[in-house]
Structure formats: C-alpha cells, structure tokens
Enzyme design. Structure first.
Site, PDB file in Angstrom:
ATOM      1  N   LYS A 267      -4.516 -10.909  -5.985  1.00  0.00           N
ATOM      2  CA  LYS A 267      -5.709 -11.363  -5.140  1.00  0.00           C
ATOM      3  C   LYS A 267      -6.867 -10.612  -5.588  1.00  0.00           C
ATOM      4  O   LYS A 267      -6.564  -9.322  -6.009  1.00  0.00           O
ATOM      5  CB  LYS A 267      -5.261 -11.228  -3.617  1.00  0.00           C
ATOM      6  CG  LYS A 267      -5.948 -10.192  -2.871  1.00  0.00           C
ATOM      7  CD  LYS A 267      -5.435 -10.137  -1.398  1.00  0.00           C
ATOM      8  CE  LYS A 267      -5.382  -8.752  -1.041  1.00  0.00           C
ATOM      9  NZ  LYS A 267      -5.275  -8.200   0.418  1.00  0.00           N
TER      10      LYS A 267
ATOM     11  N   LYS B 102       0.751  -1.189   0.134  1.00  0.00           N
ATOM     12  CA  LYS B 102      -0.115   0.010   0.003  1.00  0.00           C
ATOM     13  C   LYS B 102       0.782   1.326   0.012  1.00  0.00           C
ATOM     14  O   LYS B 102       0.374   2.143  -0.695  1.00  0.00           O
ATOM     15  CB  LYS B 102      -0.844  -0.022   1.359  1.00  0.00           C
ATOM     16  CG  LYS B 102      -2.193  -1.021   1.143  1.00  0.00           C
ATOM     17  CD  LYS B 102      -3.182  -0.424   2.106  1.00  0.00           C
ATOM     18  CE  LYS B 102      -4.250  -1.679   2.180  1.00  0.00           C
ATOM     19  NZ  LYS B 102      -5.281  -1.423   3.068  1.00  0.00           N
TER      20      LYS B 102
ATOM     21  N   LYS C 212     -10.528  -4.837  -3.749  1.00  0.00           N
ATOM     22  CA  LYS C 212     -11.340  -3.612  -4.058  1.00  0.00           C
ATOM     23  C   LYS C 212     -10.849  -2.642  -4.699  1.00  0.00           C
ATOM     24  O   LYS C 212     -11.166  -1.642  -5.075  1.00  0.00           O
ATOM     25  CB  LYS C 212     -12.131  -3.049  -2.606  1.00  0.00           C
ATOM     26  CG  LYS C 212     -11.067  -2.928  -1.402  1.00  0.00           C
ATOM     27  CD  LYS C 212     -12.136  -2.866  -0.309  1.00  0.00           C
ATOM     28  CE  LYS C 212     -11.350  -3.302   1.059  1.00  0.00           C
ATOM     29  NZ  LYS C 212     -12.136  -3.586   2.003  1.00  0.00           N
TER      30      LYS C 212
HETATM   31  P1  TYM Z   1     -10.086  -6.140   4.596  1.00  0.00           P
HETATM   32  O1  TYM Z   1     -11.055  -5.294   4.866  1.00  0.00           O
HETATM   33  O2  TYM Z   1      -9.400  -5.924   3.548  1.00  0.00           O
HETATM   34  O3  TYM Z   1     -10.617  -7.651   4.186  1.00  0.00           O
HETATM   35  C1  TYM Z   1     -11.850  -8.359   5.060  1.00  0.00           C
HETATM   36  C2  TYM Z   1     -11.488  -9.517   5.074  1.00  0.00           C
HETATM   37  O4  TYM Z   1     -11.900 -10.297   3.658  1.00  0.00           O
HETATM   38  C3  TYM Z   1     -10.567 -11.118   3.576  1.00  0.00           C
HETATM   39  N1  TYM Z   1     -10.103 -10.931   2.049  1.00  0.00           N
HETATM   40  C4  TYM Z   1     -10.249 -11.892   1.285  1.00  0.00           C
HETATM   41  N2  TYM Z   1     -10.054 -13.450   1.600  1.00  0.00           N
HETATM   42  C5  TYM Z   1      -9.776 -14.175   0.526  1.00  0.00           C
HETATM   43  N3  TYM Z   1      -9.566 -13.611  -0.830  1.00  0.00           N
HETATM   44  C6  TYM Z   1      -9.423 -12.459  -0.985  1.00  0.00           C
HETATM   45  N4  TYM Z   1      -9.171 -12.066  -2.274  1.00  0.00           N
HETATM   46  C7  TYM Z   1      -9.771 -11.459   0.049  1.00  0.00           C
HETATM   47  N5  TYM Z   1      -9.544 -10.242   0.156  1.00  0.00           N
HETATM   48  C8  TYM Z   1      -9.975 -10.082   1.414  1.00  0.00           C
HETATM   49  C9  TYM Z   1      -9.552 -10.438   4.325  1.00  0.00           C
HETATM   50  O5  TYM Z   1      -8.382 -11.525   4.805  1.00  0.00           O
HETATM   51  C10 TYM Z   1     -10.221 -10.156   5.668  1.00  0.00           C
HETATM   52  O6  TYM Z   1     -10.414 -11.370   6.533  1.00  0.00           O
HETATM   53  N6  TYM Z   1      -7.050  -5.359   8.466  1.00  0.00           N
HETATM   54  C11 TYM Z   1      -8.156  -6.141   7.870  1.00  0.00           C
HETATM   55  C12 TYM Z   1      -9.421  -5.631   8.677  1.00  0.00           C
HETATM   56  C13 TYM Z   1      -8.971  -5.719  10.325  1.00  0.00           C
HETATM   57  C14 TYM Z   1      -8.940  -6.981  11.146  1.00  0.00           C
HETATM   58  C15 TYM Z   1      -8.981  -6.617  12.451  1.00  0.00           C
HETATM   59  C16 TYM Z   1      -9.364  -8.222  10.864  1.00  0.00           C
HETATM   60  C17 TYM Z   1      -8.790  -4.567  11.027  1.00  0.00           C
HETATM   61  N7  TYM Z   1      -8.723  -5.183  12.467  1.00  0.00           N
HETATM   62  C18 TYM Z   1      -9.007  -7.474  13.329  1.00  0.00           C
HETATM   63  C19 TYM Z   1      -9.444  -9.319  11.800  1.00  0.00           C
HETATM   64  C20 TYM Z   1      -9.075  -8.694  13.179  1.00  0.00           C
HETATM   65  C21 TYM Z   1      -8.442  -5.888   6.621  1.00  0.00           C
HETATM   66  O7  TYM Z   1      -8.090  -4.767   6.009  1.00  0.00           O
HETATM   67  O8  TYM Z   1      -9.485  -6.528   6.062  1.00  0.00           O
END
Ligand code: TYM
Length: 334
Positions: free
Chosen positions: A196, A113, A199
């Site tokens: 991957k 990022k 968004k």
């Molecule tokens: P975020 O918002 O990017 O994504 C949310 C969840 O979706 C999963 N994910 C995927 N899984 C499989 N294939 C993909 N292409 C894919 N894209 C996204 C992510 O692994 C995630 O589980 N940092 C985290 C959010 C967060 C969080 C936390 C999660 C903040 N605090 C505490 C767990 C515990 C994030 O940016 O997810």
C-alpha cells in the site's frame, strides 16, 4: 438519531495521494450530505511510534491545514486535535475493560508495525484500536469514512460498542458504519503494486506527497512501475498486473472517468501516453491543494483558531456522552 461522522489522520508525516483518495476526498464530499462532520488530527495515536516531541504540534497544524486545503470547511465541519478532548483518553480506558486481548492479537496493522520485535513494542501500539474505538464512540458517531486498511479496526469498534450495550443492557452506542469510497480505497505504492502507498515506505518515489510540485509528480509517475505488455483493453487484461491496475485506479479516482473508458482510450498502446495523461490529472488534482496548504501554513494564527474552536465544539458533544456512559457503568456521581 442524527447522522454523525468521525474520522482522523495521524500527524506522523505529510499526507500522500493514498490519504487523499482513500479518505479525505470522501470527507469533503460528505460535508454536502446530511451529516454532522467531526475530523480530528489523531495526535494521541501518533505517539504510539517513536516521534520527535518538538515537531508534534507543527505536524498537527500541518494535517489540519491539509484537511482545509483539500476542501474540509471549518464552518461546516469540526476540525480539532484529538488530545484537546480528554474524553478520548478516558473512553480508551473504559473501553479497554471490554476488549479481549485475543481480538487485539489479530489486528494486522499491529502485526505489521510491531514486526518481530513484539516483546519490546509499547502497550500504546497494541491498544491503538481501542483508542480508535474511543475516538468514534465518544461522539456516538454513526459513520466513519476511511481507506480499506482501517476496516479491521472499525469492525473491532463495532464489537466494542455491542459489548458495552450488552453489558449495561442499553442501546447507548450506535454501531458505527464504515464508509469506503468506490475508487481509491486502496492506493498502492508506485514502485510495488502489492504494497500500500504509505508514509513509512523508505522510497519517496513510491508515493505522491501532497506537497510535491508538478515536476516531481510527473517524474514519479514516469518512473512508476508498469510492465512490458501493452496497456490493457479490458478488466481481464488487468488480471495479475497490480501496478497497472493501481495506475488506472488512480487515474479513475482523480478524473472521475470509469476504468473501461480509460482502457478504451489508451488500450493496446504503450504506457508513455497514459503516464503523461496521468501526470496531468494528478498535477491538476493535487497542486491546487498544495498551494492552498502552503498559504494556510504561512500564518498559523488562523489554523490555531480553527483547532481551538473545533476543540470547544467537540468537547461540548463528547463530555456529556462520557458522563452518561459512566453513569450507565455505575460510577459515583454527585
Ligand atoms: P492514517 O493516518 O494511517 O491514514 C489516514 C486515512 O488515509 C487512509 N489511507 C489510505 N487509503 C487508501 N490508500 C492508501 N494507500 C492509504 N493510506 C492511508 C486510511 O485508511 C485512513 O482513512 N488509525 C487511523 C487514524 C484514526 C482513525 C480514528 C480513523 C484514528 N482514530 C477514528 C477513523 C476513525 C490511521 O492510522 O490512519
């Protein structure tokens, strides 16, 4: 100790199939098991990248609506905005004092990022994994269901918990376990099987959005990259074909059918019949969620009430944990 789940998603954009298969589907399933479930909308994380202030509250409601539409039940799970529980930000500071910058330097998501522009990137983006550790530890969560891309962040959260326990000679924090689904852990882009599904990909054809209608889903799947070779008949024939592997994984995660059973049915033939079937299972899996999502957002009173109740319940768990942690750290208290 009671098993407790904490997980979250960023309200930066609408959700896609990767979020659903990688995390959300598992969240729904885990409600039926022996866990107390807390699912937050991580709005504090969302502001680490440029964003529109006048859209943040709306996106927060949308993500909460998506959780519920996918099957997270507000009666059994606590759904809330991260920013409504101030202990996340407080723990972020406390835990930052026990996080080595060398560890943050190694975080691949920050490298991706932050890009080449590292000197100009905000401190919040760099400290992002510390806030994530705070999200988890402020509830003493024991299990964190996420997609594969969050593994490294969770490893750091575990290290921070260990450091706290070691430094203050306590067993205060459990080391949170990463829970990864069997299928759909890493859903890849429909246009490039090595990237991957995300968004932030500029091409909308690279992903299936939660809000896509049946025609759009079918069109995107028809266009999805495959290759000129016949449909594989075995795992060995999938080797070196990331796009093909991805499409089979998606089919399997949505239908529950094992990859080999899918290959037995379509193997040796062309891709078009498989893609038609894949479009069908995707539409069947996603459109009821999209319909419910739109219904929920038609009147936001209900969502706001759920978020407010969730924040109250989350606060009731988190505030005493912060208080105890600060006592262990030696802070003054009356
Ligand atoms: P975020 O918002 O990017 O994504 C949310 C969840 O979706 C999963 N994910 C995927 N899984 C499989 N294939 C993909 N292409 C894919 N894209 C996204 C992510 O692994 C995630 O589980 N940092 C985290 C959010 C967060 C969080 C936390 C999660 C903040 N605090 C505490 C767990 C515990 C994030 O940016 O997810």
């Amino acid at each position: 100790m009671k098993k407790r789940i904490l997980s979250g998603m960023q309200p930066t954009n609408r959700l896609h199939l990767g979020n659903y298969l990688g995390a959300l589907k598992n969240w729904v399933k885990m409600q039926d098991e022996d866990y107390e479930c807390l699912y937050c909308v991580v709005d504090l994380h969302a502001i680490t990248m440029p964003y529109e202030a006048d859209g943040l509250a709306r996106s927060t409601r949308e993500i909460a609506a998506a959780y519920i539409a996918a099957g997270v039940d507000p009666k059994r799970s606590i759904i809330f905005p991260q920013s409504a529980v101030n202990t996340h930000a407080q723990f972020n500071w406390l835990l930052s004092t026990m996080t080595q910058v060398g560890k943050l330097d190694r975080m691949t998501q920050f490298k991706d990022k932050g890009g080449a522009n590292r000197e100009k990137v905000g401190l919040g983006l760099y400290a992002y994994p510390v806030l994530m550790a705070a999200d988890i530890l402020t509830y003493k969560a024991t299990h964190v269901p996420v997609g594969d891309d969050q593994k490294q962040h969770l490893e750091l959260a575990r290290e921070i918990a260990r450091t706290f326990n070691h430094r203050y000679k306590t067993e205060f924090f459990p080391e949170p376990l990463t829970v990864i689904t069997e299928q759909g852990t890493r859903v890849m882009s429909l246009t490039d099987g090595t990237a991957k599904m995300s968004k932030s990909d500029p091409s909308d054809n690279s992903r299936i959005n939660l809000t896509d209608d049946a025609d759009t889903i079918a069109k995107k799947i028809r266009k999805a990259k495959s290759d000129p070779n016949p449909f594989p008949t075995s795992a060995a024939e999938m080797e070196g074909r990331p796009e093909v592997q991805n499409l089979i994984t998606i089919y399997s995660a949505l239908s529950g059918e094992k990859p080999q059973a899918i290959m037995d049915r379509f193997g040796g033939g062309q891709f078009s019949p498989f893609k038609e079937a894949l479009a069908e299972v995707t539409v069947a899996g996603m459109t009821p969620i999209a319909t419910r999502f739109r219904e929920l957002l038609a009147d936001t009173t209900e969502i706001d009430k759920i978020l407010k109740d969730g924040a109250d319940k989350a606060n009731a768990i988190a505030q005493p944990i912060l208080k105890d942690a600060m006592e262990l750290m030696g802070f003054w208290h009356a």
